[in-house]
Write an enzyme that holds these catalytic residues in place. Sequence first.
Site, PDB file in Angstrom:
ATOM      1  CG  LEU A  36      34.448 -84.286  89.499  1.00 51.70           C
ATOM      2  CD1 LEU A  36      33.685 -84.554  88.203  1.00 51.70           C
ATOM      3  CD2 LEU A  36      33.570 -83.528  90.488  1.00 51.70           C
ATOM      4  N   GLY A  39      31.933 -90.215  95.062  1.00 55.35           N
ATOM      5  CA  GLY A  39      30.768 -89.552  95.673  1.00 55.35           C
ATOM      6  C   GLY A  39      30.108 -88.605  94.676  1.00 55.35           C
ATOM      7  CG  HIS A  40      32.133 -85.105  93.302  1.00 55.28           C
ATOM      8  ND1 HIS A  40      33.430 -85.274  93.707  1.00 55.28           N
ATOM      9  CD2 HIS A  40      31.682 -83.983  93.911  1.00 55.28           C
ATOM     10  CE1 HIS A  40      33.761 -84.297  94.537  1.00 55.28           C
ATOM     11  NE2 HIS A  40      32.728 -83.510  94.681  1.00 55.28           N
TER      12      HIS A  40
END
Length: 282
Positions: A36, A39-40
Site C-alpha cells: 500500500l 494512492g491506496h
Amino acid sequence: MTTTPLLPDIAALRAQTRLWRQAGESIALVPTMGALHAGHISLVELAKTRAKRVVATIFVNPTQFAPTEDFAKYPRTLEADIAKLAAAGADAAFTPSPDEIYPEGFCTSITLRGPATAGLEDRFRPTHFQGVATVVAKLLLQALPDVAIFGEKDFQQLAVIRQMTADLNIPVEILGAPTMREADGLAMSSRNIYLNEEERAVAPMLHRCMSRAAQRIHDGEAMEAALAPARSKLMAAGFEIDYLEVRDAATLATVQGRYRKGLRMLIAARLGRTRLIDNIEV
Ligand code: PAF
C-alpha cells in the site's frame, strides 16, 4: 495503538459484514493487492466518506498475472500495510490465502468483451482482465458492500469492473478515485519500486508528455498530430511504448479527429524492466 482486525478467510469476512449489515451500517470495499502507498490510502479515505464501515482487501491475485509477469516478486508487505490501514481508519482487512480464493478444483472464470477487449492492456496482457474480473466478482459477492472503490490509474480495469458488475447485476456502486501522483507527476504505483535511480528520474516524463499532448488536443490540434511528438520524446528518453492513445472515456472505443468532450488519454510504456501505465482526462 489501534490496529485493523484481520479477516483471514471468507467465513470471517461474511460474519463481520453480516453483523454490520444487521446493525444497519453501510459498507465500502477497497480491493487491493497490498504494497500500500498513498494512492491506496486515498481510496480508504474516500471510502470512509461513503460508508460507515470500510473493509480493505489484500490479495495478490495469481490469476491476473501471466506466467511471464511478476507474481512471485510482487511486493508483499502485510505488516506495514496493516499499520497503514489502521492509521487510515479502515475497520477490517480481508487477507485470504490463495487456497481460500482458488481452492483445489476451482475452474470458473468470467468471459469479458466490451472494455476488456478495447485493444489497450488486453493486447499485451490477454488473460489479465479475466483474472481481475473473477477475483473482484468473488470479493464483491462475499462482502456484499454498498460501494467498492478502485483507482482511476487502472482506467481500463475500472471500466471492465463497471461493465461486469452491471452485466451481472451485482448490487454495488463502483466508484473511481483520482490517481495520486508524486510531486514530479509520476503516478503512484506499487511497481515504482522496481525503477532504478536513473529510471525514476526519467519516469515523470510520461505524465509531462501526456499533459502536453492533451493540451494540444484541447487547443484544437488533430489527435494523432498531437500524440506524435509525445511518442518521439518518450522513445528518445528510453521508453518502449506499448500504446499511447486517446479513447472515448466511457466506452474506451477508438476516436479520431479533434477534441470533443469525454476523452481519455491512456499510455503503457516500459522503462528498463518496469512497465508503467497512466492516463489523464483530455
Ligand atoms: O488494482 C488492483 O490492485 C487489482 O487489480 C485488484 C482490483 C485488487 C484485483 O486483484
